[in-house]
Structures are given as structure tokens and as C-alpha cells.
Design a protein around this motif. Structure first.
Motif, short mmCIF file in Angstrom:
data_model
loop_
_atom_site.label_atom_id
_atom_site.label_comp_id
_atom_site.label_asym_id
_atom_site.label_seq_id
_atom_site.Cartn_x
_atom_site.Cartn_y
_atom_site.Cartn_z
N GLY A 10 -47.42 20.15 21.24
CA GLY A 10 -47.43 20.02 22.69
C GLY A 10 -48.20 21.18 23.29
O GLY A 10 -49.18 21.65 22.72
N VAL A 11 -47.73 21.68 24.42
CA VAL A 11 -48.49 22.71 25.13
C VAL A 11 -48.12 24.14 24.74
O VAL A 11 -48.91 25.05 24.91
CB VAL A 11 -48.35 22.56 26.67
N PHE A 12 -46.91 24.34 24.22
CA PHE A 12 -46.48 25.68 23.85
C PHE A 12 -47.03 26.07 22.48
O PHE A 12 -47.34 25.22 21.67
CB PHE A 12 -44.95 25.78 23.82
N PHE A 13 -47.14 27.37 22.24
CA PHE A 13 -47.57 27.84 20.93
C PHE A 13 -46.60 28.90 20.44
O PHE A 13 -45.79 29.41 21.19
CB PHE A 13 -49.01 28.38 20.98
N GLY A 14 -46.70 29.20 19.16
CA GLY A 14 -45.82 30.22 18.58
C GLY A 14 -46.04 30.31 17.08
O GLY A 14 -46.95 29.70 16.53
N ASP A 15 -45.18 31.09 16.44
CA ASP A 15 -45.27 31.25 14.99
C ASP A 15 -44.88 29.95 14.30
O ASP A 15 -43.91 29.30 14.69
CB ASP A 15 -44.33 32.37 14.52
N PRO A 57 -44.44 25.40 15.57
CA PRO A 57 -43.63 26.42 16.23
C PRO A 57 -42.36 25.79 16.80
O PRO A 57 -42.35 24.63 17.19
CB PRO A 57 -44.53 26.95 17.34
N ILE A 58 -41.29 26.58 16.86
CA ILE A 58 -40.03 26.14 17.46
C ILE A 58 -40.14 26.45 18.96
O ILE A 58 -39.87 27.57 19.38
CB ILE A 58 -38.82 26.86 16.83
N THR A 59 -40.55 25.47 19.72
CA THR A 59 -40.84 25.65 21.14
C THR A 59 -40.05 24.64 21.97
O THR A 59 -39.54 23.65 21.42
CB THR A 59 -42.35 25.46 21.40
N PRO A 60 -39.96 24.86 23.28
CA PRO A 60 -39.21 23.92 24.13
C PRO A 60 -39.68 22.48 24.03
O PRO A 60 -38.86 21.55 24.00
CB PRO A 60 -39.43 24.47 25.55
N ASP A 61 -40.99 22.26 23.96
CA ASP A 61 -41.46 20.87 23.88
C ASP A 61 -41.13 20.24 22.54
O ASP A 61 -40.83 19.04 22.47
CB ASP A 61 -42.94 20.72 24.24
N PHE A 62 -41.14 21.01 21.47
CA PHE A 62 -40.77 20.46 20.17
C PHE A 62 -39.28 20.15 20.13
O PHE A 62 -38.87 19.09 19.63
CB PHE A 62 -41.15 21.43 19.04
#
Length: 101
Positions: A10-15, A57-62
């Protein structure tokens, strides 16, 4: 674009984390015929369920995506994602505490 999406769902990114999700057999065909993420790998289980592995990444959209499939999927790994799904669902339920007749 492929490089940009590698660290996103989605739109968020992370590890990136290795995520393992069990998909109930009733939903298996729908899931395996979709491209959810470039890292996805499916494994068929003997009972008809499907295991989906991805590095995302473990993000809000995921987390929202997981919750939207509440009756179709079960997160097996990582514990961090299981905790976040549980926390998010608990928070939503708490908002309705005492509102049922």
C-alpha cells in the motif's frame, strides 16, 4: 516502481518482515489468482488451505488488509503482526462495549 513497492504494502513503507498467513481452502483460488505483493509465495496444504508467505512491512494498511479478510485468513507469523491485529481488533471492539442491548 518495482523498487519503490518492494518495501511497501500500500502507501506506507517500513522494514520488511517475513509474514506467513494461512488462507482457508474456501478462499484459496481467489488468493492464488491475485498478485498481492511482488514477494508472495504460495504453498498448498494437504487439507486444501494455502500458506502465503511475503516479505512486507507491518504497516497500518497491511493490518487493515489482514482484518478485512478476517474470516478467510489466520496470521501465523510474525508474532509482532499477530499482536498488532489483535490490538487493532480489541480497540475496535472496546468502542462498542456496553452498546449492545
Amino acid at each position: 516502481f518495482r523498487e519503490w513497492t518492494k518495501n511497501r504494502f500500500g502507501v506506507f513503507f517500513g522494514d520488511l518482515k517475513k509474514v506467513v498467513i494461512e488462507i482457508k481452502k474456501e478462499y484459496a483460488q481467489y488468493f492464488i489468482n491475485r498478485k498481492w505483493h511482488q514477494s508472495q509465495v504460495f504453498t498448498m496444504e494437504d487439507n486444501g488451505d494455502v500458506i502465503l508467505e511475503m516479505k512486507v512491512p507491518i504497516t497500518p494498511d497491511f493490518i487493515s488488509w489482514i482484518i478485512s479478510w478476517h474470516d478467510a485468513v489466520l496470521v501465523l507469523k510474525p508474532s509482532e503482526l499477530i499482536f498488532e491485529v489483535h490490538r487493532t481488533l480489541r480497540k475496535a471492539l472496546d468502542q462498542y462495549e456496553g452498546s449492545l442491548m
